[in-house]
Design a protein around this motif. Structure first.
Motif, mmCIF file in Angstrom:
data_model
loop_
_atom_site.group_PDB
_atom_site.id
_atom_site.type_symbol
_atom_site.label_atom_id
_atom_site.label_comp_id
_atom_site.label_asym_id
_atom_site.label_seq_id
_atom_site.Cartn_x
_atom_site.Cartn_y
_atom_site.Cartn_z
ATOM 1 N N GLU A 348 46.578 58.990 40.813
ATOM 2 C CA GLU A 348 47.100 59.499 42.076
ATOM 3 C C GLU A 348 48.155 58.592 42.689
ATOM 4 N N GLY A 349 48.425 57.439 42.068
ATOM 5 C CA GLY A 349 49.515 56.592 42.536
ATOM 6 C C GLY A 349 49.115 55.269 43.137
ATOM 7 N N ALA A 350 47.841 54.945 43.155
ATOM 8 C CA ALA A 350 47.421 53.642 43.668
ATOM 9 C C ALA A 350 47.820 52.545 42.692
ATOM 10 N N SER A 351 48.025 51.347 43.224
ATOM 11 C CA SER A 351 48.368 50.192 42.392
ATOM 12 C C SER A 351 47.095 49.400 42.095
ATOM 13 N N VAL A 352 46.796 49.212 40.814
ATOM 14 C CA VAL A 352 45.600 48.466 40.416
ATOM 15 C C VAL A 352 45.953 46.980 40.412
ATOM 16 N N VAL A 353 45.665 46.316 41.526
ATOM 17 C CA VAL A 353 46.015 44.910 41.703
ATOM 18 C C VAL A 353 45.072 44.011 40.911
ATOM 19 N N LEU A 354 43.815 44.386 40.831
ATOM 20 C CA LEU A 354 42.818 43.664 40.044
ATOM 21 C C LEU A 354 41.965 44.707 39.349
ATOM 22 N N ASP A 355 41.869 44.625 38.027
ATOM 23 C CA ASP A 355 41.264 45.695 37.222
ATOM 24 C C ASP A 355 39.957 45.213 36.598
ATOM 25 N N GLY A 356 38.849 45.842 36.977
ATOM 26 C CA GLY A 356 37.545 45.458 36.437
ATOM 27 C C GLY A 356 36.968 46.466 35.470
ATOM 28 N N ARG A 357 37.805 47.389 34.961
ATOM 29 C CA ARG A 357 37.269 48.467 34.127
ATOM 30 C C ARG A 357 36.757 48.001 32.777
ATOM 31 N N PRO A 359 34.465 45.925 30.655
ATOM 32 C CA PRO A 359 33.237 45.177 30.979
ATOM 33 C C PRO A 359 33.424 43.678 30.796
ATOM 34 N N PRO A 360 33.160 42.893 31.821
ATOM 35 C CA PRO A 360 33.365 41.444 31.720
ATOM 36 C C PRO A 360 32.296 40.733 30.903
ATOM 37 N N ARG A 361 31.218 41.427 30.543
ATOM 38 C CA ARG A 361 30.168 40.874 29.686
ATOM 39 C C ARG A 361 29.707 41.967 28.746
ATOM 40 N N GLU A 362 29.307 41.564 27.557
ATOM 41 C CA GLU A 362 28.905 42.559 26.561
ATOM 42 C C GLU A 362 27.576 43.210 26.898
ATOM 43 N N GLU A 363 26.609 42.413 27.337
ATOM 44 C CA GLU A 363 25.293 42.951 27.653
ATOM 45 C C GLU A 363 25.251 43.434 29.090
ATOM 46 N N GLY A 364 24.307 44.321 29.383
ATOM 47 C CA GLY A 364 24.094 44.757 30.755
ATOM 48 C C GLY A 364 25.123 45.756 31.237
ATOM 49 N N PHE A 365 25.066 46.044 32.551
ATOM 50 C CA PHE A 365 25.873 47.101 33.149
ATOM 51 C C PHE A 365 26.877 46.505 34.136
ATOM 52 N N PHE A 366 27.729 45.613 33.642
ATOM 53 C CA PHE A 366 28.661 44.906 34.513
ATOM 54 C C PHE A 366 29.981 45.656 34.662
ATOM 55 N N PHE A 367 30.550 45.549 35.879
ATOM 56 C CA PHE A 367 31.878 46.089 36.175
ATOM 57 C C PHE A 367 32.608 45.010 36.951
ATOM 58 N N GLY A 368 33.825 44.689 36.539
ATOM 59 C CA GLY A 368 34.554 43.586 37.152
ATOM 60 C C GLY A 368 35.064 43.907 38.540
ATOM 61 N N PRO A 369 35.367 42.879 39.338
ATOM 62 C CA PRO A 369 35.923 43.110 40.676
ATOM 63 C C PRO A 369 37.255 43.847 40.574
ATOM 64 N N THR A 370 37.446 44.830 41.422
ATOM 65 C CA THR A 370 38.619 45.695 41.344
ATOM 66 C C THR A 370 39.247 45.851 42.720
ATOM 67 N N ILE A 371 40.580 45.802 42.767
ATOM 68 C CA ILE A 371 41.322 46.035 44.007
ATOM 69 C C ILE A 371 42.370 47.108 43.744
ATOM 70 N N LEU A 372 42.364 48.136 44.589
ATOM 71 C CA LEU A 372 43.355 49.210 44.519
ATOM 72 C C LEU A 372 44.217 49.141 45.767
ATOM 73 N N ASP A 373 45.522 48.889 45.596
ATOM 74 C CA ASP A 373 46.436 48.784 46.731
ATOM 75 C C ASP A 373 47.240 50.076 46.859
ATOM 76 N N GLU A 374 47.928 50.207 47.999
ATOM 77 C CA GLU A 374 48.761 51.381 48.285
ATOM 78 C C GLU A 374 47.958 52.688 48.209
ATOM 79 N N VAL A 375 46.716 52.610 48.650
ATOM 80 C CA VAL A 375 45.860 53.801 48.693
ATOM 81 C C VAL A 375 46.214 54.613 49.936
ATOM 82 N N THR A 376 46.204 55.931 49.796
ATOM 83 C CA THR A 376 46.473 56.814 50.932
ATOM 84 C C THR A 376 45.227 57.627 51.257
ATOM 85 N N GLY A 377 45.231 58.206 52.440
ATOM 86 C CA GLY A 377 44.056 58.920 52.912
ATOM 87 C C GLY A 377 43.702 60.143 52.101
ATOM 88 N N GLU A 378 44.638 60.659 51.310
ATOM 89 C CA GLU A 378 44.361 61.852 50.514
ATOM 90 C C GLU A 378 43.647 61.535 49.201
#
Length: 502
Positions: A348-357, A359-378
Motif C-alpha cells: 500500500e506504499g508504506a516504507s519498511v524502515v526496519l524489517d522483521g519478517r 525469522p531472527p531465530r530458527e527455533e520458536g515463533f520469533f518475529f523481528g522488530p519492525t517499523i513502517l514509516d509513511e503510513v496513512t490512515g487508509e
C-alpha cells in the motif's frame, strides 16, 4: 531462570476435584520460544460447563453467607501464597506465553495488586444510607453477590487477567468458573491450586478448559449470571451479544489500536526507550501496546531514526534467557498473520524502515522488530490490531491532526502523548477518544483500584473490569426503605408480635 521441559498435565477443576481429559479432543500447548509441545489442553464440552455450574451452585449458598471479613481473610492468605510462589508463577508465564522475566514478573505483580484490592471487600461492599427521607422513614442500600459467575481469559496475560476478576468476584460472595485460554492454561491451574491451599471451600472456584464449545456453553447456560471476557474485538462482540441475548450481565474487553503522539518538545532521550518498550514489549501482544507512532511536525525524522536504532539493537531471544528484549509471538500461525500485515503495508506504499519478517531465530515463533514509516490512515496497519512487534509511523502537522487521526480509529483503549507542554496535554485530554491516557507513559495501565477503562470498540458493556466497577459488576444492589409504626419506649413497642396479639 530455570525452565522445565517436562510435559504438563492440563486438567479441569470441578467441585474441588481435578479431572483429566477423559479422552476428549485436545489442543497443544507450546513453549513459543522453542516450538515444543509442553502439554495438551482438553477441549471441554457444554456438559463439562454444566457440571461446573452445578458444583458452583451447590457451593454458593454457604460461601455467600460466610461473613465478608472471613471471605477477605482467605484472600489475605492467598496473597501471601502468591508472594511465596512469585518466581514460580513468573516462570510459568514465560514458559507458556513466551514473554521475558521482567514482563512476566510485572504481570504477576499486577495480578497480586488486585488480590490486595479485594482484601478490602468489607469496605467495598458497604452500602449507602439516608435517614429521614420522609418523616420516620430511612432509605438504605445493600450489595449482594449475583450467584454463579464466569470469566473467559486470553493467552497474552495468563496470570494477571484471571486475577482481574476472581479475587473481586469471589470475595464479594460469588461462586466462579474460569475458562482460561486453551493456549496458556498452566498459570490458571496453579492459581487454582493456591486458592485451595488458601482455604477456599470446594466448588467456589472451578476451571473448565477448552475453546468454542466451552465458551458457548458458558454464554448459553441459564445458571450463570454474569460473564467477564478479555480478547479480540470480533470475539468480544460475539460474547457480549450472545451472552446478553441469554440474559447475562456481560463485560467484554476487546481489541485496540493505541496511538503514541510525539510532540516537537518531547524529551526524546527518555521518550524513545519508553516508546520502544510499549511497542515491542511482550512482542507487541498486549492491548495497551503503542502500535501507532503519530509524529507531530519536524520531530518525525529524528524520533523515527532514534527508534530504529534502539529497536535494531534489541536482543531477540527466549524470555528465560537473560537480556532478551524481544520475545516470541504465541504461535507460528500468528507470526504468519503479523507478516501478512507488513506485506500489505508495503504493497500500500508504506516504507519498511526496519524489517522483521525474516525469522531472527530458527527455533520458536520469533518475529523481528519492525517499523513502517509513511503510513496513512487508509492503510490496514493504521486501522487494524496487529498484535505483534510492528510499529506504524504516521506523520502529521499539528496536535489537532494527531488527535483527529486517533479519533478516526474504531478503537478507544488507550492513547499516550509525549510532551512537556501542559496546554497540549489539556487539549489532548479533553478531545481524544480513549479510555486510558498516558502522559509520557507508553503503557497507560491503571492501578487495581481504578477501572480498566477502554471505550468505543475496545469495550462492550457498562461496568469495566477492576476497581469499584469490578465490585459493582459482580454484585447486585438492593435498596430498602423502612419505617416502624409503633411508638418507641412503650411496653407495647417492645413486646413480640405474638404477645401483643398481632
Amino acid at each position: 531462570m530455570q525452565i522445565s521441559e517436562k510435559s504438563y498435565e492440563v486438567r479441569n477443576l470441578i467441585g474441588g476435584s481435578w479431572e483429566n481429559g477423559n479422552g476428549r479432543e485436545t489442543e497443544p500447548v507450546y513453549d513459543p520460544a522453542t516450538g515444543k509441545v509442553i502439554g495438551e489442553t482438553p477441549l471441554s464440552t457444554k456438559e463439562d460447563v454444566d457440571r461446573a455450574v452445578e458444583a458452583a451452585k451447590a457451593a454458593f449458598p454457604g460461601w455467600s453467607s460466610t461473613p465478608v471479613i472471613e471471605r477477605a481473610r482467605v484472600f489475605f492468605r492467598y496473597k501471601m501464597l502468591l508472594e511465596e510462589h512469585f518466581e514460580e508463577l513468573r516462570d510459568l508465564v514465560t514458559l507458556e506465553n513466551g514473554k521475558d522475566a521482567k514482563d512476566a514478573g510485572g504481570e504477576v505483580r499486577r495480578g497480586i495488586e488486585v488480590v490486595e484490592f479485594a482484601c478490602g471487600m468489607p469496605s467495598l461492599l458497604m452500602g449507602e444510607s439516608v435517614r429521614d427521607v420522609a418523616r420516620g422513614i430511612d432509605n438504605v442500600s445493600h450489595r449482594f453477590p449475583l450467584g454463579v459467575v464466569a470469566a473467559i481469559t486470553p493467552f497474552n496475560f495468563p496470570c494477571m487477567v484471571p486475577l482481574w476478576t476472581l479475587p473481586v468476584a469471589i470475595a464479594a460472595g460469588n461462586a466462579y468458573i474460569l475458562k482460561p485460554s486453551e493456549r496458556t492454561p498452566l498459570s490458571a491451574i496453579r492459581l487454582g491450586e493456591l486458592l485451595a491451599e488458601a482455604g477456599l471451600p470446594e466448588g467456589v472456584f472451578n476451571i473448565v478448559n477448552g475453546a468454542r464449545d466451552a465458551v458457548n456453553g458458558i454464554l448459553e447456560h441459564p445458571g450463570i449470571e454474569a460473564v467477564s471476557f478479555v480478547g479480540s474485538q470480533p470475539v468480544a462482540e460475539h460474547v457480549y451479544r450472545h451472552g446478553a441475548a441469554h440474559g447475562k450481565r456481560v463485560q467484554a474487553l476487546a481489541g485496540a489500536k493505541n496511538s503514541m503522539i510525539v510532540m516537537p518538545d518531547a524529551v526524546l532521550e527518555k521518550a524513545v526507550p519508553n516508546i520502544v518498550s510499549s511497542a515491542y514489549g511482550n512482542a507487541g501482544e498486549r492491548c495497551l501496546a503503542g502500535s501507532v507512532l503519530v509524529a507531530v511536525g519536524d520531530v518525525a525524522d529524528e524520533v523515527v531514526g532514534r527508534i530504529r536504532e534502539a529497536a535494531a539493537a534489541m536482543k531477540v531471544g527466549p524470555g528465560y534467557e537473560e537480556g532478551s528484549e524481544l520475545t516470541p509471538v504465541i504461535r507460528d500461525s500468528h507470526r504468519d498473520k503479523v507478516r501478512s500485515y507488513v506485506d500489505s503495508a508495503e504493497e500500500e506504499g508504506a516504507s519498511v524502515v526496519l524489517d522483521g519478517r525474516e525469522p531472527p531465530r530458527e527455533e520458536g515463533f520469533f518475529f523481528g522488530p519492525t517499523i513502517l514509516d509513511e503510513v496513512t490512515g487508509e492503510m490496514r496497519v493504521a486501522r487494524e490490531e496487529i498484535f505483534g512487534p510492528v510499529l506504524s509511523v504516521v506523520r502529521v502537522g499539528s496536535l489537532k491532526e494527531a488527535v483527529d487521526f486517533t479519533n478516526g480509529s474504531p478503537f478507544g483503549n488507550a492513547c499516550s502523548i509525549y510532551t512537556e507542554n501542559g496546554a497540549a496535554v489539556r487539549y489532548w485530554r479533553e478531545n481524544v477518544e480513549a479510555g486510558m491516557l498516558g502522559v509520557n507513559v507508553g503503557v497507560a495501565a491503571p492501578m487495581a483500584f481504578f477501572p480498566f477503562n477502554g471505550i468505543k470498540d475496545s469495550f462492550y458493556g457498562d461496568l469495566h473490569a477492576t476497581g469499584k466497577d469490578g465490585v459493582r459488576f459482580f454484585t447486585e444492589n438492593k435498596v430498602e426503605i423502612a419505617r416502624f409504626l409503633s411508638e418507641p419506649g412503650t411496653a407495647e413497642a417492645v413486646k413480640r408480635p405474638t404477645e401483643s396479639g398481632a
